[in-house]
Design a protein around this motif. Structure first.
Motif, PDB file in Angstrom:
ATOM      1  N   MET A   1       0.367  -0.977   0.441  1.00 12.76           N
ATOM      2  CA  MET A   1      -0.055   0.114   0.141  1.00 12.76           C
ATOM      3  C   MET A   1       0.992   1.676  -0.099  1.00 12.76           C
ATOM      4  SD  MET A   1      -3.029   1.354   2.723  1.00 12.76           S
ATOM      5  CE  MET A   1      -3.816  -0.215   2.382  1.00 12.76           C
ATOM      6  N   LEU A   2       1.912   1.066   1.191  1.00 13.44           N
ATOM      7  CA  LEU A   2       2.856   2.108   1.134  1.00 13.44           C
ATOM      8  C   LEU A   2       3.739   2.426  -0.434  1.00 13.44           C
ATOM      9  CD1 LEU A   2       4.169   2.597   4.607  1.00 13.44           C
ATOM     10  CD2 LEU A   2       2.439   4.019   3.310  1.00 13.44           C
ATOM     11  N   ALA A   3       4.171   1.784  -0.496  1.00 12.64           N
ATOM     12  CA  ALA A   3       4.793   1.358  -2.128  1.00 12.64           C
ATOM     13  C   ALA A   3       4.054   2.022  -3.351  1.00 12.64           C
ATOM     14  CB  ALA A   3       5.493   0.229  -1.949  1.00 12.64           C
ATOM     15  N   ALA A   4       2.858   1.532  -3.793  1.00 11.96           N
ATOM     16  CA  ALA A   4       2.332   1.834  -4.357  1.00 11.96           C
ATOM     17  C   ALA A   4       1.862   3.882  -4.330  1.00 11.96           C
ATOM     18  CB  ALA A   4       0.778   1.236  -4.283  1.00 11.96           C
ATOM     19  N   ALA A   5       1.118   4.350  -2.976  1.00  9.24           N
ATOM     20  CA  ALA A   5       1.313   5.739  -2.625  1.00  9.24           C
ATOM     21  C   ALA A   5       2.400   5.761  -2.820  1.00  9.24           C
ATOM     22  CB  ALA A   5       1.146   5.918  -1.171  1.00  9.24           C
ATOM     23  N   ALA A   6       3.547   6.242  -2.394  1.00 11.96           N
ATOM     24  CA  ALA A   6       4.470   6.605  -2.959  1.00 11.96           C
ATOM     25  C   ALA A   6       5.255   7.161  -4.622  1.00 11.96           C
ATOM     26  CB  ALA A   6       5.439   6.301  -2.388  1.00 11.96           C
ATOM     27  N   ARG A   7       4.765   5.767  -5.647  1.00  9.05           N
ATOM     28  CA  ARG A   7       5.081   6.064  -6.883  1.00  9.05           C
ATOM     29  C   ARG A   7       3.306   6.824  -7.162  1.00  9.05           C
ATOM     30  NH1 ARG A   7       5.948   0.218  -6.321  1.00  9.05           N
ATOM     31  NH2 ARG A   7       2.613  -0.047  -6.489  1.00  9.05           N
ATOM     32  N   ARG A   8       2.471   6.410  -6.941  1.00  4.24           N
ATOM     33  CA  ARG A   8       1.269   7.982  -7.721  1.00  4.24           C
ATOM     34  C   ARG A   8       1.883   9.441  -7.060  1.00  4.24           C
ATOM     35  NH1 ARG A   8      -5.265   8.070  -5.128  1.00  4.24           N
ATOM     36  NH2 ARG A   8      -6.038   8.941  -5.996  1.00  4.24           N
ATOM     37  N   THR A  10       4.689  10.301  -6.272  1.00  3.94           N
ATOM     38  CA  THR A  10       6.569  10.526  -7.411  1.00  3.94           C
ATOM     39  C   THR A  10       5.720  11.377  -8.563  1.00  3.94           C
ATOM     40  OG1 THR A  10       7.135   9.016  -6.514  1.00  3.94           O
ATOM     41  CG2 THR A  10       8.509   9.956  -7.984  1.00  3.94           C
ATOM     42  N   GLU A  11       4.814  10.433  -9.036  1.00  2.00           N
ATOM     43  CA  GLU A  11       3.857  11.229 -10.018  1.00  2.00           C
ATOM     44  C   GLU A  11       3.411  12.038 -10.651  1.00  2.00           C
ATOM     45  OE1 GLU A  11       1.573   7.520 -11.223  1.00  2.00           O
ATOM     46  OE2 GLU A  11       3.115   6.299 -11.873  1.00  2.00           O
ATOM     47  N   ALA A  12       2.961  12.754  -8.849  1.00  2.00           N
ATOM     48  CA  ALA A  12       2.291  14.158  -8.860  1.00  2.00           C
ATOM     49  C   ALA A  12       2.698  15.070  -8.433  1.00  2.00           C
ATOM     50  CB  ALA A  12       1.290  13.856  -8.003  1.00  2.00           C
ATOM     51  N   GLY A  13       4.954  14.507  -8.570  1.00  2.00           N
ATOM     52  CA  GLY A  13       5.838  15.335  -8.289  1.00  2.00           C
ATOM     53  C   GLY A  13       5.689  15.885  -6.654  1.00  2.00           C
ATOM     54  N   VAL A  14       5.169  15.351  -6.027  1.00  2.00           N
ATOM     55  CA  VAL A  14       5.585  15.623  -4.600  1.00  2.00           C
ATOM     56  C   VAL A  14       6.428  15.682  -4.290  1.00  2.00           C
ATOM     57  CG1 VAL A  14       4.697  15.187  -1.873  1.00  2.00           C
ATOM     58  CG2 VAL A  14       2.946  15.391  -3.934  1.00  2.00           C
ATOM     59  N   ALA A  15       7.431  16.212  -3.615  1.00  2.00           N
ATOM     60  CA  ALA A  15       9.208  16.258  -3.007  1.00  2.00           C
ATOM     61  C   ALA A  15       9.585  15.424  -1.973  1.00  2.00           C
ATOM     62  CB  ALA A  15       9.029  17.513  -2.698  1.00  2.00           C
ATOM     63  N   SER A  16       8.814  14.698  -1.639  1.00  2.00           N
ATOM     64  CA  SER A  16       8.676  14.315  -0.433  1.00  2.00           C
ATOM     65  C   SER A  16       7.348  12.811  -0.404  1.00  2.00           C
ATOM     66  CB  SER A  16       8.991  14.067   0.939  1.00  2.00           C
ATOM     67  OG  SER A  16       7.821  14.975   1.501  1.00  2.00           O
ATOM     68  N   PRO A  17       7.637  11.993  -1.500  1.00  2.00           N
ATOM     69  CA  PRO A  17       6.757  10.841  -1.437  1.00  2.00           C
ATOM     70  C   PRO A  17       6.103   9.843  -0.726  1.00  2.00           C
ATOM     71  CG  PRO A  17       8.443  10.642  -3.847  1.00  2.00           C
ATOM     72  CD  PRO A  17       8.207  11.752  -2.546  1.00  2.00           C
ATOM     73  N   ARG A  18       7.164   9.483  -0.372  1.00  2.00           N
ATOM     74  CA  ARG A  18       7.133   7.770   0.771  1.00  2.00           C
ATOM     75  C   ARG A  18       7.312   8.709   1.970  1.00  2.00           C
ATOM     76  NH1 ARG A  18       7.108   2.505   0.763  1.00  2.00           N
ATOM     77  NH2 ARG A  18       7.047   2.149   2.933  1.00  2.00           N
ATOM     78  N   VAL A  19       7.634   9.802   2.458  1.00  2.00           N
ATOM     79  CA  VAL A  19       7.685  10.344   4.007  1.00  2.00           C
ATOM     80  C   VAL A  19       6.171  10.902   3.800  1.00  2.00           C
ATOM     81  CG1 VAL A  19       7.565  12.154   5.238  1.00  2.00           C
ATOM     82  CG2 VAL A  19       9.918  10.593   4.803  1.00  2.00           C
ATOM     83  N   ASP A  20       5.613  11.394   3.060  1.00  2.00           N
ATOM     84  CA  ASP A  20       4.135  12.059   3.002  1.00  2.00           C
ATOM     85  C   ASP A  20       3.086  10.772   2.900  1.00  2.00           C
ATOM     86  OD1 ASP A  20       5.508  14.167   2.482  1.00  2.00           O
ATOM     87  OD2 ASP A  20       3.863  14.917   1.115  1.00  2.00           O
TER      88      ASP A  20
END
Length: 280
Positions: A1-8, A10-20
């Motif tokens: 779940m977190l890996a998929a969320a981080a990829r999403r 990242t694609e949206a241009g969020v600077a800290s995707p995994r942490v967020d």
């Protein structure tokens, strides 16, 4: 779940995707972020709530607006639409302010353009006995200032006075003329037309951002207020943009009412805030 969320993210241009992603899931579950390591699964209701928040974050709604909280030094402040989200860089300005107040009994401090109250409330907590006034002009932002001030007073911190007012107003706080030990401010300093992240452009209040063609229009008025309020030898600290490490100190020197003008970098080595002392 977190890996998929981080990829999403990242694609949206969020600077800290995994942490967020981790912070959003921890918020939904009501657990510290470190507890995520011990979880095996997430129930359907929590997963649905997480998906909703994830979509909003991918649309560049600030993380702090989604969680409703922003950490700042030793505080956790309530934030949301209508108030500037405090940044970690500003913590260094507070650190400088506390160094100036070390050993002082009942110093008088004014925070101009207080927003969430991050600077004022941190000083009140970390220097008990300080008499701190937080000034905010934006009607939407000052509700957050008042909310956080009430919360901190209820928690036992030194109360902070919250005042509605314009930091450039020549009549602001006339009762304190020449009696203030320290003036601090994170004023609007973004030059008009500058490109900023969507989180900032779409969600931070305009009155907290834009400072005129060179970003220093509000600072020019602020200097007059600070010079009037400060006692001789009193301290002034003003945050600024990376590119203003030369122009803002020059502006303070040109005012003529200040000495010991200096500029300070943030932890990344970028010019971040200017300090000075009231002449006389």
């Amino acid at each position: 779940m977190l890996a998929a969320a981080a990829r999403r993210l990242t694609e949206a241009g969020v600077a800290s995707p995994r942490v967020d992603a981790e912070l959003l899931l921890a918020h939904v579950l009501g657990v510290p972020r470190t507890r995520l390591l011990t979880l095996d699964d997430v129930d359907a209701g929590a997963a649905a709530r997480f998906e909703t928040l994830l979509g909003q974050r991918a649309d560049r709604v600030p993380l702090q607006h989604l969680t409703g909280r922003a950490p700042f030094r030793y505080l956790e402040l309530a934030v949301g639409p209508g108030v500037f989200v405090p940044r970690p860089e500003t913590e260094q300005l507070v650190g400088w302010a506390l160094e100036q107040l070390a050993g002082a009994t009942g110093p008088v401090v004014v925070d101009l353009g207080s927003g969430s109250g991050a600077i004022a409330l941190s000083i009140a907590r970390e220097h008990p006995g300080a008499r701190v006034t937080a000034v905010e002009h934006d009607p939407g932002a000052i509700e957050w200032t008042r909310h956080n001030a009430r919360d901190r007073a209820a928690a036992g911190d030194t109360p902070v006075e919250v005042l509605a007012g314009d930091m450039t107003d020549p009549e602001l706080l006339r009762v304190l003329d020449g009696r203030v030990d320290l003036v601090v401010s994170n004023p609007p300093y973004v030059p008009d037309g500058a490109r900023v992240p969507r989180e900032v452009a779409d969600h931070d209040p305009p009155l907290a951002l834009w400072g005129g063609p060179d970003g220093l229009d509000v600072v020019r008025g602020l200097l007059g207020t600070a010079a009037r309020l400060l006692r001789p030898g009193g301290g002034l600290g003003i945050e600024h943009a990376d590119q203003q490490g030369g122009s803002l100190p020059a502006l303070v020197r040109a005012h003529g009412g200040f000495t010991e003008v200096d500029d300070h970098p943030d932890l990344a080595g970028r010019p971040r805030y200017t300090t000075a002392r009231r002449a006389g």
